[in-house]
Write an enzyme that holds these catalytic residues in place. Structure first.
Site, PDB file in Angstrom:
ATOM      1  N   HIS A  28       5.677  43.116  22.456  1.00  0.00           N
ATOM      2  CA  HIS A  28       5.440  43.165  23.790  1.00  0.00           C
ATOM      3  C   HIS A  28       5.060  44.372  23.992  1.00  0.00           C
ATOM      4  O   HIS A  28       4.936  44.411  25.742  1.00  0.00           O
ATOM      5  CB  HIS A  28       6.370  42.072  24.356  1.00  0.00           C
ATOM      6  CG  HIS A  28       6.631  41.218  23.363  1.00  0.00           C
ATOM      7  ND1 HIS A  28       5.485  40.149  22.791  1.00  0.00           N
ATOM      8  CD2 HIS A  28       7.426  40.226  23.409  1.00  0.00           C
ATOM      9  CE1 HIS A  28       6.003  38.990  22.240  1.00  0.00           C
ATOM     10  NE2 HIS A  28       7.069  38.981  22.681  1.00  0.00           N
ATOM     11  N   HIS A  39       4.454  34.186  28.691  1.00  0.00           N
ATOM     12  CA  HIS A  39       5.999  34.398  27.776  1.00  0.00           C
ATOM     13  C   HIS A  39       6.804  33.209  28.466  1.00  0.00           C
ATOM     14  O   HIS A  39       7.949  33.197  28.297  1.00  0.00           O
ATOM     15  CB  HIS A  39       6.851  35.924  27.020  1.00  0.00           C
ATOM     16  CG  HIS A  39       7.278  35.424  26.520  1.00  0.00           C
ATOM     17  ND1 HIS A  39       8.220  34.369  25.947  1.00  0.00           N
ATOM     18  CD2 HIS A  39       6.949  36.113  24.653  1.00  0.00           C
ATOM     19  CE1 HIS A  39       8.699  34.974  24.673  1.00  0.00           C
ATOM     20  NE2 HIS A  39       7.915  35.875  24.286  1.00  0.00           N
ATOM     21  N   SER A  40       6.262  32.248  29.523  1.00  0.00           N
ATOM     22  CA  SER A  40       7.219  31.281  29.674  1.00  0.00           C
ATOM     23  C   SER A  40       8.193  30.218  28.774  1.00  0.00           C
ATOM     24  O   SER A  40       7.475  30.316  27.674  1.00  0.00           O
ATOM     25  CB  SER A  40       6.118  30.110  30.424  1.00  0.00           C
ATOM     26  OG  SER A  40       6.385  30.089  31.586  1.00  0.00           O
ATOM     27  N   GLN A  56       1.604  31.605  19.888  1.00  0.00           N
ATOM     28  CA  GLN A  56       2.648  31.715  19.138  1.00  0.00           C
ATOM     29  C   GLN A  56       3.808  30.843  19.377  1.00  0.00           C
ATOM     30  O   GLN A  56       3.702  30.620  20.705  1.00  0.00           O
ATOM     31  CB  GLN A  56       2.720  32.852  19.039  1.00  0.00           C
ATOM     32  CG  GLN A  56       4.620  33.489  18.960  1.00  0.00           C
ATOM     33  CD  GLN A  56       3.902  34.139  17.627  1.00  0.00           C
ATOM     34  OE1 GLN A  56       2.940  34.227  17.059  1.00  0.00           O
ATOM     35  NE2 GLN A  56       5.689  34.148  16.515  1.00  0.00           N
ATOM     36  N   GLU A 113       3.033  30.417  23.361  1.00  0.00           N
ATOM     37  CA  GLU A 113       1.889  32.008  23.496  1.00  0.00           C
ATOM     38  C   GLU A 113       0.583  31.926  23.389  1.00  0.00           C
ATOM     39  O   GLU A 113       0.626  33.089  22.378  1.00  0.00           O
ATOM     40  CB  GLU A 113       2.937  32.905  23.440  1.00  0.00           C
ATOM     41  CG  GLU A 113       4.833  32.861  23.548  1.00  0.00           C
ATOM     42  CD  GLU A 113       5.034  33.931  23.249  1.00  0.00           C
ATOM     43  OE1 GLU A 113       4.757  35.341  23.598  1.00  0.00           O
ATOM     44  OE2 GLU A 113       5.782  33.461  22.483  1.00  0.00           O
ATOM     45  N   ARG A 158       3.475  42.225  17.674  1.00  0.00           N
ATOM     46  CA  ARG A 158       3.796  42.931  17.183  1.00  0.00           C
ATOM     47  C   ARG A 158       3.044  44.027  16.464  1.00  0.00           C
ATOM     48  O   ARG A 158       1.905  43.145  16.021  1.00  0.00           O
ATOM     49  CB  ARG A 158       5.132  43.030  16.026  1.00  0.00           C
ATOM     50  CG  ARG A 158       6.808  41.981  16.777  1.00  0.00           C
ATOM     51  CD  ARG A 158       7.523  41.503  15.406  1.00  0.00           C
ATOM     52  NE  ARG A 158       8.309  40.717  15.725  1.00  0.00           N
ATOM     53  CZ  ARG A 158       8.579  39.503  16.571  1.00  0.00           C
ATOM     54  NH1 ARG A 158       7.461  38.940  16.896  1.00  0.00           N
ATOM     55  NH2 ARG A 158       9.884  39.446  16.900  1.00  0.00           N
ATOM     56  N   ASP A 161       8.885  31.017  14.664  1.00  0.00           N
ATOM     57  CA  ASP A 161       8.330  32.073  15.877  1.00  0.00           C
ATOM     58  C   ASP A 161       6.734  33.134  14.904  1.00  0.00           C
ATOM     59  O   ASP A 161       7.453  33.731  14.121  1.00  0.00           O
ATOM     60  CB  ASP A 161       9.573  33.070  15.786  1.00  0.00           C
ATOM     61  CG  ASP A 161       9.321  34.621  16.610  1.00  0.00           C
ATOM     62  OD1 ASP A 161       8.390  34.135  17.082  1.00  0.00           O
ATOM     63  OD2 ASP A 161       9.695  35.108  16.563  1.00  0.00           O
TER      64      ASP A 161
END
Length: 358
Positions: free
Chosen positions: A111, A185-186, A295, A323, A86, A259
């Site tokens: 993103h 972003h898996s 992340q 991430e 973000r 998160d």
């Protein structure tokens, strides 16, 4: 590798509305380890990894066909950019001018904006069928795309750098000063993306002594990072993902679980960022990266409304995302690691997913 089992297999995965063909490239090694990449969003569509009994399962969530990746936008396996995570207020200052971005997460940019790199068709620019099978994909982000300044040339190479090791190498260059923060972003479930349950019993280790507390909109709060000691965010030693996720912690409430950006211990080059282990399948994932942040997202917004591979409904905590990236909102935070890229410089990001058995 025998002639019957080529190191690389290419096939058509689908067609976009404008007629663009989406290709799938499978990279494989002799023991059965296989990564499947699609050109739409430069995504990791599948990752087959042997378990303790020698059975290979796909360990990343996603879809069996292209239609699943088109709507709604959920980032399964995607390459995320131009800026992962973000940016507060969808704006930042650069060279004395305010850059205004597309806001797609309330007032913030998330993103890469409304149609980030995950929504773009990438080009296959190189294929290596040698001892370390690889495919390189490229995308050119135009000046002004989603509000970002400068034309950005991006290249991503997926490589099987070991018998059970997948390497991702990002590079980017620009013609004007800009900001860049790319990641993959898996959504991982080491028991298998199709038949297993949630990941709350997976044991997680993160090489971080601090994390970024977040406020409204998941924007990092002012001030220095918070220490993990004595909090549910202390993963310096292995802890089950679900061991403390239901605690009445203000930050867990804010993120509806984990998160958050973990501030990885500084170091040069590749270093261990995280380790994830399943007690059921005995699969172990070690994530090595050269990025300053990680992340960790515990699948908090998976709501059971999306049918993924083999029709499985993805529910909360069915997977975890790890991430590697620059810290969120870095363009507005001079106290954070920089995401600036100048003409003549090259952005580089190297991440390795290394699998083994416990």
């Amino acid at each position: 590798m025998s002639a019957a089992s080529p190191a690389i297999r290419r096939e058509v995965f689908g067609t976009l509305a404008d007629g663009t063909t989406v290709e799938r490239i499978a990279l494989r090694t002799a023991p059965g380890f296989e990564a499947r990449v699609i050109t739409f969003g430069a995504r990791l569509q599948a990752l087959l990894v042997p378990d303790g009994e020698g059975r290979c399962d796909d360990v990343v969530l996603g879809f069996d066909d292209l239609d699943g990746y088109l709507t709604p936008r959920q980032f399964y396996g995607a390459t995320v950019g131009r800026y992962a995570n973000r940016i507060a207020g969808a704006s930042f200052a650069l060279d004395g001018e305010v850059v205004r971005l597309a806001a797609n997460d309330g007032p913030n940019a998330l993103h890469g904006g409304i149609a980030g790199f995950d929504r773009k068709p990438w080009r296959v620019v190189d294929v290596d069928e040698g001892s370390e099978p690889a495919v390189s994909l490229a995308y050119v982000s135009a000046d002004g795309e989603e509000g970002y300044p400068g034309t950005l040339d991006v290249r991503l190479t997926y490589r099987l750098s070991g018998p059970a090791e997948l390497s991702l190498a990002f590079e980017a260059s620009c013609d004007r000063p800009t900001v860049v923060n790319l990641t993959n972003h898996s959504f991982f479930n080491l028991d298998g993306a199709v038949t297993s349950g949630d990941v709350l019993d997976h044991r997680l280790t993160v090489a971080a002594d601090s994390f970024l507390a977040i406020g409204p909109g998941s924007i990092p709060l002012p001030g220095a990072p918070d220490g993990v000691a004595g909090t549910p965010f202390d993963f310096r030693s292995p802890v089950a993902v679900g061991a403390r996720i239901r605690q009445g912690d203000a930050q867990l409430r804010q993120g509806r679980g984990y998160d958050h950006n973990f501030c990885l211990r500084p170091g040069a080059g590749l270093r261990l960022g995280a380790r994830l282990e399943s007690p059921t399948s005995r699969r172990v994932l070690e994530l090595l990266t050269d990025q300053p942040g990680l992340q960790v997202y515990s699948g908090n917004f998976l709501d059971g409304m999306t049918a993924g591979k083999s029709g499985r409904l993805y529910r909360q905590s069915d997977a975890i995302c790890l991430e590697p990236q620059v810290w969120p909102d870095a363009p507005n935070r001079p106290d954070f690691p920089s995401a600036l890229l100048a003409p003549g410089d090259v952005y580089r990001h190297h991440t390795v997913y290394r699998f083994s058995l416990a």
